[in-house]
Design an enzyme around this catalytic site. Sequence first.
Site, PDB file in Angstrom:
ATOM      1  N   ASP A 253      -1.218  -2.632  14.577  1.00  0.00           N
ATOM      2  CA  ASP A 253      -2.134  -1.549  14.215  1.00  0.00           C
ATOM      3  C   ASP A 253      -1.773  -0.340  15.075  1.00  0.00           C
ATOM      4  OD1 ASP A 253      -5.050  -1.659  12.592  1.00  0.00           O
ATOM      5  OD2 ASP A 253      -4.858   0.026  13.984  1.00  0.00           O
ATOM      6  N   CYS A 345      -7.619  -0.491  -0.650  1.00  0.00           N
ATOM      7  CA  CYS A 345      -9.049  -0.176  -0.718  1.00  0.00           C
ATOM      8  C   CYS A 345      -9.264   1.206  -1.327  1.00  0.00           C
ATOM      9  CB  CYS A 345      -9.703  -0.288   0.652  1.00  0.00           C
ATOM     10  SG  CYS A 345      -8.954   0.764   1.886  1.00  0.00           S
TER      11      CYS A 345
END
Length: 402
Positions: A253, A345
């Site tokens: 990340d 998403c």
Amino acid sequence: MSKTTGSPGGLTVRVSPRGASRLKDGHVWVYRSDIVSAEGVPAGSLVSVVDHRGQTLGSALYSSSSQIAIRLISHEPVADFPALLRQRIADAIAYRGPIIHDTNAFRIVFSEGDFLPGLIVDRYNDILSMQILTQAMDAETVREALISELTERLQPAAIVERVDPRVRQLEDLPPRPSGLVSGTKGSTIFTMNGIQFHFDALEGQKTGAFLDQRENYAAAAQYAHGEALDVFCYQGGFALRLAPRCSRVTGVDSSRPALEVADRNAALNHRDQSQPEIEWIEANAFDLLKDYASSGQRYDTIVLDPPAFAKTKRDLDAALRGYKELNLRALKMLRPGGILITCSCSYHVGQADFIEMLADAARDARRTLRLAEVRGQAKDHPILLNIPETAYLKCIAAIVSQ
Ligand code: SAH
């Protein structure tokens, strides 16, 4: 005399034939361009909606500044708005009874999906995290009704409000800080499918975690094996669930604070010495995948769960290029029999677009992919069939056969 259907104050908003047919088709939004008149209607009012012939279509919440000018809240007149909100919260809680298992963290109110447009409430064990997204939901009497109903029904140790400053700006609402609106507890530990997570009410992205992926963590674990790479891992939602099934797990990340929580979460769950320690890497996922793919790294399980690339319809092509780049690189790194869990998403990237992108990526990577599962958001984020915007998450499990 004005008709008092919908709003006790007799406030009326007239919509165009296009706006009216949208409501008749089951949607609840009317855009500003379809408002014919809203004279003297104050920001955030409960209004009665009428069509061009004066026929009443229902009761709605009005925003004076959003492009979504109207959100229908009932087909009937509403005499007591706070009482309606209380009932809707009770209904939302009841709806989740049979669909929630093995977790004390889940979404309690999903805005339009729970007939409470402009309100999000997430539960993290004994703390509730609330987001208010519209003028109408921001009114003091509305807040009081929401907070008191949530408190009576769920007895949380605290309720925190997470403010999205951009949303308040779009709604022309004065700035307001995030903070506790009841109770004093600011952190807790929640449990999801047997995995424990730290929760800090005022830290992290969204309301704290990506609860919409909860069921996909469990689904991914069924296929996971060997060496796993969780790309865009945030606080470790997928990685922690994959660890018991894999020989090695790496999470990637770009957010250091997210990885710090991920590491604390790993420590909370690492009870069994046979499980691998998870390695967390702070990096730009695009750069890392490029390096790893070209240096011949190989994996058996890869998860891709990037942030929304298409915030508007105009971003669709660029978003699909971004998804393709990530998926292409991941596919090149998967061993035969390897599993790809790939998510989007972005509402504006439809399921068919996403599958087509994946097919293109497989062809370019010269891999044959078998579609194992096409999944979406967890059931505590209900999808209304006539409101396509309520369905946004795609999660595909596909197996590389060669
Ligand atoms: N899989 C996570 C949610 C991921 S949300 C879960 O289930 O909890 C998207 C994540 O992507 C965020 O944590 C964000 O910090 C990270 N991110 C955004 N851009 C990135 C980039 N270019 N490279 C790596 N990580 C990125």
